[in-house]
Design a protein around this motif. Structure first.
Motif, PDB file in Angstrom:
ATOM      1  N   TYR A 119       0.817  -1.211   0.000  1.00 15.30           N
ATOM      2  CA  TYR A 119       0.000   0.000   0.000  1.00 15.30           C
ATOM      3  C   TYR A 119       0.853   1.265   0.000  1.00 15.30           C
ATOM      4  N   THR A 120       0.232   2.360  -0.473  1.00 17.56           N
ATOM      5  CA  THR A 120       0.856   3.679  -0.379  1.00 17.56           C
ATOM      6  C   THR A 120       0.020   4.553   0.562  1.00 17.56           C
ATOM      7  N   PHE A 121       0.595   5.665   0.950  1.00 10.87           N
ATOM      8  CA  PHE A 121      -0.115   6.580   1.846  1.00 10.87           C
ATOM      9  C   PHE A 121      -1.452   7.013   1.240  1.00 10.87           C
ATOM     10  N   TYR A 122      -1.496   7.109  -0.076  1.00  8.07           N
ATOM     11  CA  TYR A 122      -2.735   7.541  -0.723  1.00  8.07           C
ATOM     12  C   TYR A 122      -3.867   6.542  -0.513  1.00  8.07           C
ATOM     13  N   ASP A 123      -3.526   5.280  -0.268  1.00  6.94           N
ATOM     14  CA  ASP A 123      -4.566   4.278  -0.007  1.00  6.94           C
ATOM     15  C   ASP A 123      -5.340   4.587   1.269  1.00  6.94           C
ATOM     16  N   LEU A 124      -4.726   5.362   2.172  1.00  3.13           N
ATOM     17  CA  LEU A 124      -5.422   5.746   3.405  1.00  3.13           C
ATOM     18  C   LEU A 124      -6.594   6.677   3.122  1.00  3.13           C
ATOM     19  N   VAL A 136      -1.084   5.830  10.325  1.00  2.00           N
ATOM     20  CA  VAL A 136      -0.778   7.263  10.226  1.00  2.00           C
ATOM     21  C   VAL A 136       0.285   7.653  11.255  1.00  2.00           C
ATOM     22  N   GLN A 137       0.170   7.112  12.454  1.00  2.93           N
ATOM     23  CA  GLN A 137       1.179   7.375  13.491  1.00  2.93           C
ATOM     24  C   GLN A 137       2.561   6.892  13.051  1.00  2.93           C
ATOM     25  N   ALA A 138       2.607   5.722  12.414  1.00  2.00           N
ATOM     26  CA  ALA A 138       3.886   5.171  11.954  1.00  2.00           C
ATOM     27  C   ALA A 138       4.513   6.071  10.895  1.00  2.00           C
ATOM     28  N   VAL A 139       3.699   6.610   9.998  1.00  4.66           N
ATOM     29  CA  VAL A 139       4.205   7.533   8.973  1.00  4.66           C
ATOM     30  C   VAL A 139       4.767   8.796   9.632  1.00  4.66           C
ATOM     31  N   ALA A 140       4.047   9.317  10.615  1.00  2.00           N
ATOM     32  CA  ALA A 140       4.504  10.511  11.331  1.00  2.00           C
ATOM     33  C   ALA A 140       5.825  10.249  12.048  1.00  2.00           C
ATOM     34  N   LYS A 141       5.946   9.092  12.667  1.00  2.00           N
ATOM     35  CA  LYS A 141       7.171   8.748  13.403  1.00  2.00           C
ATOM     36  C   LYS A 141       8.373   8.631  12.464  1.00  2.00           C
ATOM     37  N   VAL A 142       8.169   7.995  11.325  1.00  5.77           N
ATOM     38  CA  VAL A 142       9.257   7.849  10.354  1.00  5.77           C
ATOM     39  C   VAL A 142       9.669   9.214   9.809  1.00  5.77           C
ATOM     40  N   THR A 143       8.682  10.043   9.505  1.00  2.57           N
ATOM     41  CA  THR A 143       8.993  11.381   8.989  1.00  2.57           C
ATOM     42  C   THR A 143       9.759  12.192  10.025  1.00  2.57           C
ATOM     43  N   LEU A 204      -5.138  14.366   9.480  1.00  4.53           N
ATOM     44  CA  LEU A 204      -4.394  15.544   9.932  1.00  4.53           C
ATOM     45  C   LEU A 204      -4.130  15.591  11.438  1.00  4.53           C
ATOM     46  N   PRO A 205      -5.126  15.386  12.301  1.00  5.10           N
ATOM     47  CA  PRO A 205      -4.848  15.455  13.743  1.00  5.10           C
ATOM     48  C   PRO A 205      -3.836  14.407  14.211  1.00  5.10           C
TER      49      PRO A 205
END
Length: 234
Positions: A119-124, A136-143, A204-205
C-alpha cells in the motif's frame, strides 16, 4: 564509458545490471510506470527487483552530470544506504549503472529489491484499514526520524510512502530518494515537507500530533502549519 556499482551482497547480479540498457531497449521486464522516468520489474536469479531508468537529460545537464555531478541513480543508491543505516525503511539497494558517451551523460539505472509493502499513503484516503490510526502514526514517526537526522525528502508524495500492516509492527518504506536536502529541519521546513500529502479530518490530527510529540514541537502549531500546506481531500 559506463560506470557501475553493485552491493557486495549482490555481486552475482553484476551481469544483469550491465545488461540494463540493452534490456530496456528491447522492452524486457514488466513495466510498472512509464512517464518522465520508467520503472520496470524483473525476476533475476530468484530475486524480484525493480529498476528505475532515469530519462536522458538536455545537453547542458548531459555535460553537468557527465563531468561534475553524480547521477540520479547513484544518489538513489547512496541515499538508500544512508536511510537504512539510520533505521529508516526503504527497499534494499542493489546497485546502479550510469551510461556516458565521452564526457556526455546519457542515462542511469537504479536497482533495488522489490518492496513487500502493498500500500501507499494515498490508499489511506480511499480505504479504511483496521489499524488506520496506527498506520498514520507510523508515517509521522518515520517522517520525524528523517527530519531529526537532518534529511528532507524533496519528493515526499503519497505514492512514495509505502506501508504494510500485516505484521505486529507497521512497516513503512520510503522510496524515490534521489532528491534530498541535508541540513537542520525546523518546524516550518518540516511541516511544509508534508505539502504533497493529502489531508483529511482523520489524518491531519493524528499526523500532526504524533509528529509534534516525537520532535518536541508545539502540536497546535504543527497542526495549523500542516493544515495550511497539505492538500485537502474530502
Amino acid at each position: 564509458m559506463n560506470s557501475i556499482k553493485v552491493h557486495e551482497k549482490y555481486t552475482h547480479l553484476t551481469p544483469f545490471i550491465k545488461s540494463l540498457p540493452n534490456l530496456f531497449k528491447k522492452g524486457k521486464g514488466k513495466v510498472i510506470y512509464k512517464g518522465r522516468n520508467e520503472l520496470r520489474e524483473f525476476h533475476v536469479q530468484g530475486i524480484d527487483v525493480v529498476v528505475k531508468s532515469f530519462r536522458k537529460p538536455n545537453i547542458a545537464n548531459q555535460i553537468i552530470y557527465g563531468t561534475f555531478r553524480s547521477s540520479k541513480a547513484q544518489r538513489s543508491y547512496e541515499h538508500a544506504e544512508l536511510f537504512l543505516k539510520a533505521g529508516i525503511g526503504t527497499p534494499e539497494p542493489i546497485g546502479y549503472l550510469t551510461e556516458r558517451t565521452g564526457f556526455l551523460f546519457q542515462r542511469s539505472y537504479y536497482v533495488c529489491l522489490k518492496s513487500e509493502c502493498p500500500y501507499t499513503f494515498y490508499d489511506l484516503v480511499k480505504n479504511d484499514f483496521p489499524r488506520y490510526d496506527e498506520i498514520v502514526q507510523a508515517v509521522a514517526k518515520v517522517t520525524a526520524l528523517i527530519h531529526d537526522k537532518g534529511y528532507l525528502h524533496k519528493d515526499y508524495s503519497a505514492t512514495n510512502i509505502l506501508f504494510r500492516d500485516d505484521k505486529e509492527e507497521i512497516e513503512i518504506e520510503i522510496i524515490d530518494l534521489n532528491r534530498m536536502y541535508f541540513g537542520k529541519i525546523g518546524i516550518e521546513k518540516g511541516c511544509k515537507n508534508f505539502d504533497r500529502l493529502p489531508q483529511t479530518d482523520r489524518i491531519l490530527p493524528i499526523l500532526s500530533q504524533t509528529y509534534a510529540q516525537i520532535r518536541n514541537l508545539d502540536p497546535t502549531e504543527c497542526y495549523n502549519r500542516m493544515k495550511e500546506h497539505m492538500y485537502k481531500v474530502e
